[in-house]
Write an enzyme that holds these catalytic residues in place. Structure first.
Site, PDB file in Angstrom:
ATOM      1  N   ARG A  94      35.826 -84.083 -79.905  1.00 27.75           N
ATOM      2  CA  ARG A  94      35.062 -84.346 -81.128  1.00 27.75           C
ATOM      3  C   ARG A  94      34.021 -83.261 -81.309  1.00 27.75           C
ATOM      4  NH1 ARG A  94      37.446 -88.666 -83.902  1.00 27.75           N
ATOM      5  NH2 ARG A  94      38.022 -90.251 -82.379  1.00 27.75           N
ATOM      6  N   ASN A 109      30.568 -76.661 -72.804  1.00 28.72           N
ATOM      7  CA  ASN A 109      31.933 -77.080 -73.127  1.00 28.72           C
ATOM      8  C   ASN A 109      32.915 -76.144 -72.440  1.00 28.72           C
ATOM      9  OD1 ASN A 109      34.104 -78.361 -74.650  1.00 28.72           O
ATOM     10  ND2 ASN A 109      34.121 -76.545 -75.959  1.00 28.72           N
ATOM     11  N   HIS A 120      36.740 -74.618 -72.927  1.00 30.80           N
ATOM     12  CA  HIS A 120      37.713 -74.462 -74.010  1.00 30.80           C
ATOM     13  C   HIS A 120      38.916 -73.664 -73.507  1.00 30.80           C
ATOM     14  CE1 HIS A 120      39.237 -74.129 -78.058  1.00 30.80           C
ATOM     15  NE2 HIS A 120      39.461 -72.843 -77.817  1.00 30.80           N
ATOM     16  N   ASP A 170      26.808 -75.300 -79.611  1.00 31.80           N
ATOM     17  CA  ASP A 170      25.885 -75.293 -80.744  1.00 31.80           C
ATOM     18  C   ASP A 170      26.527 -76.085 -81.884  1.00 31.80           C
ATOM     19  OD1 ASP A 170      27.757 -73.648 -81.907  1.00 31.80           O
ATOM     20  OD2 ASP A 170      26.496 -71.857 -81.936  1.00 31.80           O
ATOM     21  N   GLY A 179      28.363 -75.220 -84.310  1.00 34.63           N
ATOM     22  CA  GLY A 179      29.663 -74.789 -84.799  1.00 34.63           C
ATOM     23  C   GLY A 179      30.790 -75.343 -83.941  1.00 34.63           C
ATOM     24  N   ASP A 181      33.109 -74.444 -81.205  1.00 36.15           N
ATOM     25  CA  ASP A 181      33.389 -73.484 -80.124  1.00 36.15           C
ATOM     26  C   ASP A 181      32.735 -72.129 -80.368  1.00 36.15           C
ATOM     27  OD1 ASP A 181      34.989 -75.465 -78.891  1.00 36.15           O
ATOM     28  OD2 ASP A 181      36.715 -74.871 -80.084  1.00 36.15           O
TER      29      ASP A 181
HETATM   30  C1  GAR Z   1      41.009 -78.935 -71.340  1.00 38.44           C
HETATM   31  O1  GAR Z   1      41.999 -77.968 -71.197  1.00 38.44           O
HETATM   32  C2  GAR Z   1      39.913 -78.446 -72.262  1.00 38.44           C
HETATM   33  O2  GAR Z   1      39.761 -77.068 -72.217  1.00 38.44           O
HETATM   34  C3  GAR Z   1      40.433 -78.889 -73.601  1.00 38.44           C
HETATM   35  O3  GAR Z   1      40.976 -80.155 -73.364  1.00 38.44           O
HETATM   36  C4  GAR Z   1      41.542 -80.172 -72.065  1.00 38.44           C
HETATM   37  C5  GAR Z   1      41.141 -81.454 -71.389  1.00 38.44           C
HETATM   38  O4  GAR Z   1      41.801 -81.571 -70.177  1.00 38.44           O
HETATM   39  N1  GAR Z   1      39.396 -78.928 -74.566  1.00 38.44           N
HETATM   40  C6  GAR Z   1      39.551 -78.524 -75.825  1.00 38.44           C
HETATM   41  O5  GAR Z   1      40.616 -78.147 -76.267  1.00 38.44           O
HETATM   42  C7  GAR Z   1      38.297 -78.600 -76.663  1.00 38.44           C
HETATM   43  N2  GAR Z   1      38.417 -77.776 -77.815  1.00 38.44           N
HETATM   44  P1  GAR Z   1      41.344 -82.635 -69.090  1.00 38.44           P
HETATM   45  O6  GAR Z   1      41.134 -83.967 -69.826  1.00 38.44           O
HETATM   46  O7  GAR Z   1      42.512 -82.713 -68.159  1.00 38.44           O
HETATM   47  O8  GAR Z   1      40.084 -82.136 -68.447  1.00 38.44           O
END
Ligand code: GAR
Length: 212
Positions: free
Chosen positions: A90, A106, A108, A140, A142, A144
Site C-alpha cells: 500500500r 522500504n 523494493h 517519502d 511518492g 518508491d
Molecule cells: C518483496 O520482494 C518486496 O520487495 C516486494 O514484495 C515482496 C514481499 O515479499 N515489495 C514490493 O514490491 C513493494 N513495491 P515477502 O512478503 O516474502 O517479504
C-alpha cells in the site's frame, strides 16, 4: 532499536530480519507486525514467534483517510524507533509519514529509480534490462521515490519469468534489508527527516500505482 514491520503477504523478508536478529547480526527488536490483510502468512509467522500482530484492513470503498489514521495509530501505539515496509503493498498517507518522518524504510524488488510500483520484476523483464536487483530506501510521499540506502544487483537470465527473477532478487533482499536495519541501529546510517518529503507535491503521482 525497536522496529515495527508492515507486511501484506508471505513475509520472507520478515523471516530474514528475525533470522538475522537470532544470529546476532541485526541489533533490532521486532516489537510488532502489522498487516493490511488478515490472512497474510507473515502474521502467522509473527504470532508463532510471539510478536504482537495487528491487522488494519482496507477494502474497496473504505475511507482511505480513516484507514491511514488507524494504521498510524496502531504503529504509534507500538512506539517504534523504525518502521520497516517488508512487502507492504500500500502507498502510505500523511498520517504515518508525518508521525515518523524519515523513520520508515522500504524494500523494493528493482533497482530504483527504475521500475517502481507493484510489479518490479515483471517491469524489469518488460524493459529488457540485463541486470536488476533490489533497493532499500527511505519512504517519502511518492511511490518508491525516497532516498536510497542500499542496493544489490542480480543478472536477468534469458529464460527468466517474473517469478524466477523475483526469487533471485529476494535472496539479495534478505541480505540487504537486515543489514540496513542493523546499520541504522548502530548509527552507521543516520536517517535525516529533513531530506524526506512527507507531502505529496503531485497528488496524481501517488495514485499512479493502484493498490492491490
Ligand atoms: C518483496 O520482494 C518486496 O520487495 C516486494 O514484495 C515482496 C514481499 O515479499 N515489495 C514490493 O514490491 C513493494 N513495491 P515477502 O512478503 O516474502 O517479504
Amino acid at each position: 532499536m525497536d522496529v515495527v514491520v508492515l507486511v501484506s503477504g508471505r513475509g520472507s523478508n520478515l523471516r530474514a530480519i528475525c533470522s538475522a536478529i537470532d544470529a546476532g547480526s541485526c541489533s533490532a527488536n521486532v516489537v510488532g507486525v502489522i498487516s493490511d490483510r488478515g490472512k497474510a502468512a507473515a502474521l502467522e509467522f509473527a504470532e508463532a514467534r510471539g510478536i504482537p500482530t495487528r491487522t488494519v484492513s482496507l477494502h474497496k470503498g473504505d475511507d482511505r483517510d480513516a484507514w491511514n489514521r488507524s494504521l498510524a495509530d496502531e504503529v504509534a501505539s507500538l512506539k517504534p524507533d523504525l518502521v520497516v515496509l517488508a512487502g507492504f503493498m500500500r502507498v502510505l498517507g500523511a498520517p504515518l509519514l508525518d508521525r515518523f518522518p524519515g523513520q520508515i524504510i522500504n524494500v523494493h524488488p528493482a533497482l530504483l529509480p527504475s521500475f517502481p510500483g507493484h510489479n518490479g520484476p515483471q517491469d524489469a523483464l518488460d524493459g529488457g534490462v540485463r541486470i536488476s536487483g533490489c533497493t532499500v530506501h527511505i519512504v517519502d510521499a511518492g511511490v518508491d521515490t525516497g532516498p536510497i540506502l542500499a542496493q544489490a544487483a542480480v543478472p536477468v537470465l534469458a529464460n527468466d519469468t517474473a517469478e524466477t527473477l523475483h526469487a533471485r532478487i529476494q535472496i539479495q533482499e534478505h541480505q540487504i534489508l537486515p543489514r540496513v536495519i542493523h546499520q541504522i541501529a548502530i548509527g552507521a546510517i543516520t536517517l535525516d527527516p529533513l531530506t524526506v518529503s512527507t507531502s505529496v507535491a503531485d497528488p496524481a503521482r501517488s495514485l499512479s500505482v493502484p493498490d492491490v
